[in-house]
Scaffold this motif. Structure first.
Motif, PDB file in Angstrom:
ATOM      1  N   PHE A 222     122.050  86.485  54.957  1.00  0.00           N
ATOM      2  CA  PHE A 222     121.937  85.034  54.946  1.00  0.00           C
ATOM      3  C   PHE A 222     121.040  84.566  56.085  1.00  0.00           C
ATOM      4  N   ALA A 249     127.361  82.993  58.669  1.00  0.00           N
ATOM      5  CA  ALA A 249     127.002  82.129  57.545  1.00  0.00           C
ATOM      6  C   ALA A 249     128.202  81.303  57.087  1.00  0.00           C
ATOM      7  N   ARG A 293     123.312  80.284  48.522  1.00  0.00           N
ATOM      8  CA  ARG A 293     122.792  80.414  49.888  1.00  0.00           C
ATOM      9  C   ARG A 293     121.974  81.685  50.045  1.00  0.00           C
ATOM     10  N   GLU A 294     122.440  82.756  49.441  1.00  0.00           N
ATOM     11  CA  GLU A 294     121.693  84.008  49.521  1.00  0.00           C
ATOM     12  C   GLU A 294     120.346  83.876  48.825  1.00  0.00           C
TER      13      GLU A 294
END
Length: 335
Positions: A222, A249, A293-294
């Motif tokens: 992340f 993260a 998010r990744e």
């Protein structure tokens, strides 16, 4: 415990176990070692390791789950037995770290005010590993960073009686070894050495390595505003703490190992407590949020996808963005 007393404690907790390790190596060379030493070392390492990872870190500092008061006190006591300082100061330092991770004010960043190159990297690693604890200007006021914990009488007692609890954690493995060997005095003494002092040395440096190695070497899944890394080889001995980029993260997540293959012993313990109705309000991350998010990181940091693949990925993620919610409030509240 004020800053001066804390520094003296850390000095003693660093030097005395180191001397004990050297003594243990000498005894091992001369075959003064038995199966009971292994037993008490493993037992006490597990107790103090879960105390730091599950107790100090996830339960107290980040409030990743709630549990009954006796279990809460037991986990906090196990954390004290690791010899890393009072729970109130430990939590205050760590909450401050998350608020300004790898920025000015971070108590143990390896990246601040160090010259480029090998020498600067080594200096930064030393500072993040242990040197920061001897900083005369180090301060993280518990009343500012963890007033919720200061209100708990058992945590205040543990913080005020740190030396007593740590000393008891050195004597305890000796008593266990004495008992399981049928009353061997030698086993009792070597049990105190291996399960007490050597164990403190090992668990402390495993924890310190997350602060140092975990912010310099490893993989970043992340894109966070700090330099946190996942260090796979350190994950088991650190009870899952080494999935450090995952943790930064989503700080409040009870689980640091986000993938099925990322072994996280503390997460397993918390899951076990929850399944037996001994823990509740366990903070979990929405898989869609994690995936989004990744994927965003791939776009920000230069994805290897071509434009067509990237567009398809964005189209797939768009519905998630519309209905997804961030179940990890730690993105705005690092506690």
């Amino acid at each position: 415990m004020d800053g001066r007393k804390h520094r003296w404690f850390i000095l003693g907790a660093s030097v005395i176990p180191l001397i004990a390790v050297l003594g243990a190596m000498a005894l091992l060379w001369n075959k003064v070692f038995s199966w009971s030493d292994v037993v008490v070392l493993v037992i006490m390492y597990a107790i103090s390791g879960f105390g730091i990872s599950t107790g100090y870190h996830r339960m107290l500092t980040h409030r990743s789950f709630e549990t009954y008061k006796p279990i809460r006190v037991a986990l906090a006591t196990a954390g004290v037995m690791a010899g890393q300082g009072p729970p109130l100061i430990w939590a205050a330092h760590h909450r401050k770290h998350h608020r300004v991770a790898d920025k000015e004010g971070d108590p143990h960043s390896p990246h601040l005010d160090f010259e480029p190159g090998f020498k600067g990297t080594m200096a930064g690693l030393w500072h993040a590993h242990l040197g920061w604890l001897f900083n005369i200007n180090l301060t993280s006021d518990p009343m500012r960073y963890c007033p919720d914990l200061v209100r708990e009488k058992p945590l205040r007692w543990l913080s005020e009686n740190l030396l007593l609890v740590v000393a008891a954690s050195v004597v305890l493995p000796g008593l266990i070894a004495f008992g399981i060997t049928g009353g061997s005095v030698q086993a009792g003494l070597t049990g105190m050495l291996w399960g007490g002092l050597v164990r403190i040395f090992l668990i402390n440096h495993m924890t310190y390595a997350v602060n140092s190695i975990g912010h310099v070497f490893g993989r970043r899944r992340f894109e966070t505003t700090d330099e946190s890394r996942n260090v796979a080889w350190l994950s088991i001995p650190s009870f899952g703490e080494a999935w450090h980029n995952n943790h930064h993260a989503f700080p409040r997540s009870a689980r640091h190992g986000m993938k099925w293959y990322e072994i996280d012993l503390s997460a397993i313990l918390i899951w076990s407590l929850e399944k037996t109705h001994l823990a509740w309000k366990v903070v979990r991350i929405d898989p869609e949020r994690m995936t989004m998010r990744e994927a965003n990181i791939s776009r920000v940091s230069g994805s290897s996808l071509d434009k067509k693949e990237l567009l398809e990925s964005q189209q797939k993620l768009a519905p998630m963005a519309e209905r997804g919610r961030d179940s990890d409030t730690s993105l705005v509240d690092v506690e």
